[in-house]
Structure formats: C-alpha cells, structure tokens
Scaffold this active site. Sequence first.
Site, PDB file in Angstrom:
ATOM      1  N   ASP A   1       8.901   3.958  -5.065  1.00 49.46           N
ATOM      2  CA  ASP A   1       8.198   3.119  -4.440  1.00 49.46           C
ATOM      3  C   ASP A   1       6.763   3.126  -4.070  1.00 49.46           C
ATOM      4  O   ASP A   1       6.401   4.759  -3.824  1.00 49.46           O
ATOM      5  CB  ASP A   1       9.160   3.179  -2.963  1.00 49.46           C
ATOM      6  CG  ASP A   1       8.903   2.089  -1.948  1.00 49.46           C
ATOM      7  OD1 ASP A   1       8.099   0.795  -2.553  1.00 49.46           O
ATOM      8  OD2 ASP A   1       9.541   1.935  -0.960  1.00 49.46           O
TER       9      ASP A   1
ATOM     10  N   ARG B   1       1.051  -0.132  -2.893  1.00 51.40           N
ATOM     11  CA  ARG B   1       0.108   0.413  -1.738  1.00 51.40           C
ATOM     12  C   ARG B   1      -1.008   1.207  -2.444  1.00 51.40           C
ATOM     13  O   ARG B   1      -2.047   1.379  -2.103  1.00 51.40           O
ATOM     14  CB  ARG B   1       0.965   1.405  -0.682  1.00 51.40           C
ATOM     15  CG  ARG B   1       1.375   0.605   0.420  1.00 51.40           C
ATOM     16  CD  ARG B   1       2.518   1.037   1.204  1.00 51.40           C
ATOM     17  NE  ARG B   1       3.812   0.858   0.254  1.00 51.40           N
ATOM     18  CZ  ARG B   1       4.934   1.624   0.742  1.00 51.40           C
ATOM     19  NH1 ARG B   1       4.886   2.705   1.639  1.00 51.40           N
ATOM     20  NH2 ARG B   1       5.878   1.452   0.020  1.00 51.40           N
TER      21      ARG B   1
ATOM     22  N   ARG C   1      -1.767  -5.542  -7.784  1.00 54.22           N
ATOM     23  CA  ARG C   1      -0.459  -5.150  -7.671  1.00 54.22           C
ATOM     24  C   ARG C   1       0.076  -4.538  -9.118  1.00 54.22           C
ATOM     25  O   ARG C   1       0.731  -3.431  -9.327  1.00 54.22           O
ATOM     26  CB  ARG C   1       0.638  -5.752  -7.123  1.00 54.22           C
ATOM     27  CG  ARG C   1       0.433  -6.247  -5.376  1.00 54.22           C
ATOM     28  CD  ARG C   1       1.450  -7.019  -4.864  1.00 54.22           C
ATOM     29  NE  ARG C   1       2.711  -6.234  -5.317  1.00 54.22           N
ATOM     30  CZ  ARG C   1       3.326  -5.313  -3.990  1.00 54.22           C
ATOM     31  NH1 ARG C   1       2.453  -5.239  -3.084  1.00 54.22           N
ATOM     32  NH2 ARG C   1       4.607  -4.994  -4.459  1.00 54.22           N
TER      33      ARG C   1
ATOM     34  N   HIS D   1       1.741  -0.986 -10.679  1.00 51.06           N
ATOM     35  CA  HIS D   1       3.001  -0.809 -11.417  1.00 51.06           C
ATOM     36  C   HIS D   1       2.623  -0.310 -12.730  1.00 51.06           C
ATOM     37  O   HIS D   1       3.492   0.553 -13.445  1.00 51.06           O
ATOM     38  CB  HIS D   1       3.855  -2.330 -11.740  1.00 51.06           C
ATOM     39  CG  HIS D   1       3.965  -2.909 -10.469  1.00 51.06           C
ATOM     40  ND1 HIS D   1       4.827  -2.144  -9.767  1.00 51.06           N
ATOM     41  CD2 HIS D   1       3.874  -4.127  -9.916  1.00 51.06           C
ATOM     42  CE1 HIS D   1       5.219  -3.067  -8.805  1.00 51.06           C
ATOM     43  NE2 HIS D   1       4.880  -4.297  -8.780  1.00 51.06           N
TER      44      HIS D   1
ATOM     45  N   TRP E   1      14.061  -9.939  -6.898  1.00 56.28           N
ATOM     46  CA  TRP E   1      13.733 -11.447  -7.317  1.00 56.28           C
ATOM     47  C   TRP E   1      13.195 -12.147  -6.373  1.00 56.28           C
ATOM     48  O   TRP E   1      12.449 -13.137  -6.599  1.00 56.28           O
ATOM     49  CB  TRP E   1      14.925 -12.223  -7.630  1.00 56.28           C
ATOM     50  CG  TRP E   1      15.866 -11.538  -8.776  1.00 56.28           C
ATOM     51  CD1 TRP E   1      16.886 -10.757  -8.697  1.00 56.28           C
ATOM     52  CD2 TRP E   1      15.458 -11.563 -10.150  1.00 56.28           C
ATOM     53  NE1 TRP E   1      17.474 -10.471  -9.793  1.00 56.28           N
ATOM     54  CE2 TRP E   1      16.368 -10.818 -10.810  1.00 56.28           C
ATOM     55  CE3 TRP E   1      14.346 -12.268 -10.798  1.00 56.28           C
ATOM     56  CZ2 TRP E   1      16.224 -10.865 -12.264  1.00 56.28           C
ATOM     57  CZ3 TRP E   1      14.193 -12.029 -12.171  1.00 56.28           C
ATOM     58  CH2 TRP E   1      15.392 -11.405 -12.941  1.00 56.28           C
TER      59      TRP E   1
ATOM     60  N   ARG F   1      10.326 -11.491  -4.999  1.00 54.48           N
ATOM     61  CA  ARG F   1       8.741 -11.249  -5.242  1.00 54.48           C
ATOM     62  C   ARG F   1       8.097 -12.369  -6.072  1.00 54.48           C
ATOM     63  O   ARG F   1       9.028 -13.201  -6.703  1.00 54.48           O
ATOM     64  CB  ARG F   1       8.599  -9.929  -6.068  1.00 54.48           C
ATOM     65  CG  ARG F   1       9.116  -8.899  -5.399  1.00 54.48           C
ATOM     66  CD  ARG F   1       8.449  -7.467  -5.870  1.00 54.48           C
ATOM     67  NE  ARG F   1       9.041  -6.383  -5.084  1.00 54.48           N
ATOM     68  CZ  ARG F   1       8.437  -5.182  -4.997  1.00 54.48           C
ATOM     69  NH1 ARG F   1       7.286  -4.935  -5.748  1.00 54.48           N
ATOM     70  NH2 ARG F   1       8.870  -4.332  -4.052  1.00 54.48           N
TER      71      ARG F   1
ATOM     72  N   LEU G   1      18.614  14.597 -22.347  1.00 47.76           N
ATOM     73  CA  LEU G   1      18.678  13.976 -21.139  1.00 47.76           C
ATOM     74  C   LEU G   1      19.221  12.363 -21.081  1.00 47.76           C
ATOM     75  O   LEU G   1      18.836  11.882 -22.239  1.00 47.76           O
ATOM     76  CB  LEU G   1      17.452  14.188 -20.626  1.00 47.76           C
ATOM     77  CG  LEU G   1      16.965  13.412 -19.138  1.00 47.76           C
ATOM     78  CD1 LEU G   1      16.081  14.233 -18.344  1.00 47.76           C
ATOM     79  CD2 LEU G   1      16.554  12.087 -19.301  1.00 47.76           C
TER      80      LEU G   1
ATOM     81  N   ARG H   1      13.081   9.418  -2.513  1.00 44.05           N
ATOM     82  CA  ARG H   1      12.361   8.188  -2.476  1.00 44.05           C
ATOM     83  C   ARG H   1      11.053   8.461  -2.022  1.00 44.05           C
ATOM     84  O   ARG H   1      10.776   9.383  -1.222  1.00 44.05           O
ATOM     85  CB  ARG H   1      13.065   7.052  -1.309  1.00 44.05           C
ATOM     86  CG  ARG H   1      12.274   6.088  -1.157  1.00 44.05           C
ATOM     87  CD  ARG H   1      13.016   4.946  -0.361  1.00 44.05           C
ATOM     88  NE  ARG H   1      12.157   3.714  -0.460  1.00 44.05           N
ATOM     89  CZ  ARG H   1      12.918   2.459  -0.428  1.00 44.05           C
ATOM     90  NH1 ARG H   1      14.404   2.301   0.090  1.00 44.05           N
ATOM     91  NH2 ARG H   1      12.075   1.414  -0.497  1.00 44.05           N
TER      92      ARG H   1
ATOM     93  N   ARG I   1      15.018   4.963   3.498  1.00 46.02           N
ATOM     94  CA  ARG I   1      16.049   3.875   3.272  1.00 46.02           C
ATOM     95  C   ARG I   1      16.439   4.219   1.785  1.00 46.02           C
ATOM     96  O   ARG I   1      15.938   4.408   1.108  1.00 46.02           O
ATOM     97  CB  ARG I   1      15.619   2.628   3.351  1.00 46.02           C
ATOM     98  CG  ARG I   1      15.158   1.809   4.612  1.00 46.02           C
ATOM     99  CD  ARG I   1      15.072   0.359   4.354  1.00 46.02           C
ATOM    100  NE  ARG I   1      13.956  -0.090   3.548  1.00 46.02           N
ATOM    101  CZ  ARG I   1      12.603   0.162   3.952  1.00 46.02           C
ATOM    102  NH1 ARG I   1      12.105   0.284   5.333  1.00 46.02           N
ATOM    103  NH2 ARG I   1      11.626  -0.165   3.081  1.00 46.02           N
TER     104      ARG I   1
ATOM    105  N   SER J   1      17.974   1.332   0.408  1.00 49.44           N
ATOM    106  CA  SER J   1      17.835  -0.155  -0.117  1.00 49.44           C
ATOM    107  C   SER J   1      18.940  -0.438  -1.064  1.00 49.44           C
ATOM    108  O   SER J   1      18.493  -0.732  -2.254  1.00 49.44           O
ATOM    109  CB  SER J   1      16.499  -0.031  -0.626  1.00 49.44           C
ATOM    110  OG  SER J   1      15.558   0.331   0.290  1.00 49.44           O
TER     111      SER J   1
END
Length: 249
Positions: free
Chosen positions: A29, A33, A42, A46, A78, A80, A140, A197, A203, A205
Amino acid sequence: MTTAQAPDSPIGQAAGSATVPRHIAIIMDGNGRWAAQRKLPRAAGHRAGAEAVRKVLQAAADHGIEVLTLYAFSSENWRRSKEEIADLTGLMRFYLERELKTIEKEGVRLKLIGDYAAFGRDLAGQLERAVERTKANSRLTLVVALNYGSQAEIAAAARDLATAAVAGTIDPSTIDEKAIGDRLETAGLPPLDLLIRTSGEVRLSNFLLWQAAYAELLFTDTLWPDFDERALADALSRYASRQRRFGGR
Ligand code: FPP
C-alpha cells in the site's frame, strides 16, 4: 528466543522456524501517496511499486523464505478509475514480460490466487503461461493475489462443502477447519507466518482473513515503493523478536 510450536490443529498449523518465517504476505500500500509526494501521476507510483516487488522478491529468496504472497489487485480495486486499472494491468503485463526470465532463473514458482480471468483473455493467458513455465521451480513460491477477496474465497469453500453435503459425498458433521482450509486457494501452502502492510494503514482489507489466524501482523509507515531489502530485513528481525504462542502460554 524460543518460539512456541503450533498445536497439531486441524488446519495444520506448524510454526515457522524461530527466526525465519516460511510464508510472508504483503499488502503493498502507498503507491499513490508516494507519487503524490513527488507530484507524479499515480501510475509512476505503481511503476515504483513494481520495482519494489522485484527487490523484495529477490531479498525474500535470499533469506530462504518459502512463500511470498502479494496483494496486487483486490476485488475492491475495480472501483478505481478506468485509467488506473489500465495502468495496473499494463504494468503487470510489462513486469511479467521483463521479469519472467529472472523469475525462472532464480527458481521462483509463480502461483495465482483470485479470479484473474476478469482481466481478460490476453493477460490471463500470459499469467497462465508464466505459471506453467515456472511450475517445477522450488526455491520460492510467489503467490500473486489478483482480483482476490478473502470473504469470497471462504464463501466459495462453504459452497463447495454444502454442495458435497447435499450430494451425500461428505457428512456435514465432519466439516472442520481443515476441510475449509483445504478448499481455499492457498491449500497446500505453508501456514502464513507474517503479514505485512505498508503505508501506515492498519487493516486487513479482505486479504487472507482465514489464513492470518495465527500470523504475526506487522504494520509499517513505509510506503510500498520505498520498501526494499533493508525494510524486509527489518521486518524479519521484528518477526524473530516476537514470541508466537498460538493461543498457548
Ligand atoms: C496500493 O497503493 C497498491 C496497489 C493497489 C497495487 C499494487 C501493485 C503494484 C505494486 C504493482 C504491480 C504488481 C506486481 C505484482 C508486478 P495505492 O494506490 O492504494 O496507494 P495509496 O493508498 O497511497 O493511494
């Protein structure tokens, strides 16, 4: 520091070693920001988040983590904008193309959870081919949660069991935690030891609600794009310093 062993519970909980968790999950998360702080779109957040995935995957393999589960797209994402969803799916496609060779070389097995078919034939096909190409790897397991929601996953398991009970193939009185765990998409993976998180939100979520029953929870203010090898090492040492009791004393 000693770590309590998990009881022989029906959900097959087995403690990770005292120091190194076998299975880590991360709610990545703070991409938005991170971008806003730099006055960037944004999408740039990402992209930086995808770079963090690359670093953390490598570091997790180097630490001997067996399973790394990443929440890449929730069933709520979804909501967004169309543009942001396109940015995220485009990024996944790009990441897969660029990183698949490294993933293979590093001995990483890719596994998907969630209803990824919703991303369309192209991306779903590309994802499935990557799963197929890496299926024999064992260093892994990278579990990517795509269009995943934990409550829907549990409801599907309940539906399966109810259907089998109505058909008479199982006795309802035998339905226990193991029966449910065995029907979740994470069946067969080691129990979740540590759930992280980033970005200061506290949270879950709708992520791995069942699987997190005994996991250590770790919330950090670091934004996901800034989460790197050092942040992972720090999380691992915080994990190692906690004593896991699994409800015992
Ligand atoms: C949360 O940040 C992040 C996401 C919804 C997507 C996570 C995706 C990636 C890290 C990139 C691609 C993934 C892979 C597996 C290659 P946010 O946008 O909610 O941030 P905010 O809360 O600051 O707005």
